[in-house]
Design a protein around this motif. Sequence first.
Motif, PDB file in Angstrom:
ATOM      1  N   GLU A  44      17.309  43.288  31.980  1.00  0.00           N
ATOM      2  CA  GLU A  44      16.844  41.934  32.738  1.00  0.00           C
ATOM      3  C   GLU A  44      15.739  41.344  32.148  1.00  0.00           C
ATOM      4  O   GLU A  44      15.350  40.366  32.573  1.00  0.00           O
ATOM      5  CB  GLU A  44      16.477  42.501  34.208  1.00  0.00           C
ATOM      6  N   ASN A  45      15.539  41.581  31.016  1.00  0.00           N
ATOM      7  CA  ASN A  45      14.593  41.038  30.010  1.00  0.00           C
ATOM      8  C   ASN A  45      15.289  39.755  29.300  1.00  0.00           C
ATOM      9  O   ASN A  45      14.770  39.043  28.679  1.00  0.00           O
ATOM     10  CB  ASN A  45      13.882  41.867  28.864  1.00  0.00           C
ATOM     11  N   HIS A  46      16.723  39.635  29.549  1.00  0.00           N
ATOM     12  CA  HIS A  46      17.554  38.680  28.921  1.00  0.00           C
ATOM     13  C   HIS A  46      17.735  37.496  30.002  1.00  0.00           C
ATOM     14  O   HIS A  46      18.979  36.827  29.870  1.00  0.00           O
ATOM     15  CB  HIS A  46      18.833  39.112  28.231  1.00  0.00           C
ATOM     16  N   THR A  47      17.330  37.307  31.168  1.00  0.00           N
ATOM     17  CA  THR A  47      17.588  36.213  31.932  1.00  0.00           C
ATOM     18  C   THR A  47      17.041  35.043  31.825  1.00  0.00           C
ATOM     19  O   THR A  47      16.015  34.839  30.752  1.00  0.00           O
ATOM     20  CB  THR A  47      17.097  36.771  33.581  1.00  0.00           C
ATOM     21  N   PRO A  48      17.339  34.026  32.197  1.00  0.00           N
ATOM     22  CA  PRO A  48      16.667  32.602  31.918  1.00  0.00           C
ATOM     23  C   PRO A  48      15.127  32.747  32.103  1.00  0.00           C
ATOM     24  O   PRO A  48      14.418  31.731  31.394  1.00  0.00           O
ATOM     25  CB  PRO A  48      17.071  31.377  32.810  1.00  0.00           C
ATOM     26  N   THR A  49      14.617  33.417  33.056  1.00  0.00           N
ATOM     27  CA  THR A  49      13.016  33.404  33.323  1.00  0.00           C
ATOM     28  C   THR A  49      12.542  34.710  32.538  1.00  0.00           C
ATOM     29  O   THR A  49      11.415  35.009  32.793  1.00  0.00           O
ATOM     30  CB  THR A  49      12.778  33.518  34.736  1.00  0.00           C
TER      31      THR A  49
END
Length: 318
Positions: A44-49
């Motif tokens: 989840e470190n690879h989402t837009p935010t």
Amino acid sequence: MHTLTRDDLEQAAHHVYQVMPATAQYAWPLLAERLGCTVWVKHENHTPTGAFKVRGGITFMHWLKRTHPDVKGVVTATRGNHGQSLALSATAQGLRALIVVPEGNSVEKNNAMRGFGGEVIEYGRDFDEAREEAARLAQVHGLYLVPPFHMELVKGVATYAFELFKAAPDLDTVYVPIGCGSGICAVIATRDALGLKTQVVGVVSTEAMAAKLSFETGDLCETASANTFADGLAVRRPIAEAFAIYGAAATRIVSVSDQEITEAMRVYYTDTHNLAEGAGAAALAALMQEREAMKGRKVGVILSGGNVDRSVYAKVIG
């Protein structure tokens, strides 16, 4: 609690994927070698935010526009990731986003929230005092107060668990960091919707033990402080609605020290070359603490975000 169905998950995924693609989950070989078990990391470190919260912001704004069509804007309190999520999602819907953070909050997270269109106000010594100010500002400005926990937020966040369980349905255990609780409640709800037997283990900081103390006593407990550098875990009192879910359905809650978290951040970089913020590394820190009990098993860890200030990360790596 409103339980989620597979249809709920698929509907939420439809909304989320209009804004972002699914994130990856990998079984990293060096983590397996280090820990003696199969380790699936949900990125989840690879989402837009740069964090999982964006998923909930997307689904929440769809719900808000549908149920409150005259809403002019939103206000919320955050340490950063929830605020980025709502700034991005509210701005996309043409709504004002007023974000209250504690004084001395992460400069880089504040800048990111402004970059996504949010108005950032610093108030209070910690997240809990910022929450009180957000409630006051909602009344003053006629804005919708977005709570830190809401089932529409959970529904969006659950899409990461949906992706993970579809890729690895036979996980024995999943470790999930606990701040306000949307992450762990989403994993529990998704596991139950899919009829899986995976154990869900919550992770807190030794400096912010309210969720663990509440879990062990069965009553909501508050701590005097929450002084951990892992700001996503820095909560002095649990959200009652979230605790009602994870208090009943989590297998256990593990506490990890700031030292253990920093070591997990270094391990993420060494073994996977991924950036993890403090809360993002907490799940791996808990697995490292419990490695003997997990030997030979298939384990999932939620890397919930990578939004760590450069100066902090430089100290960690150094």
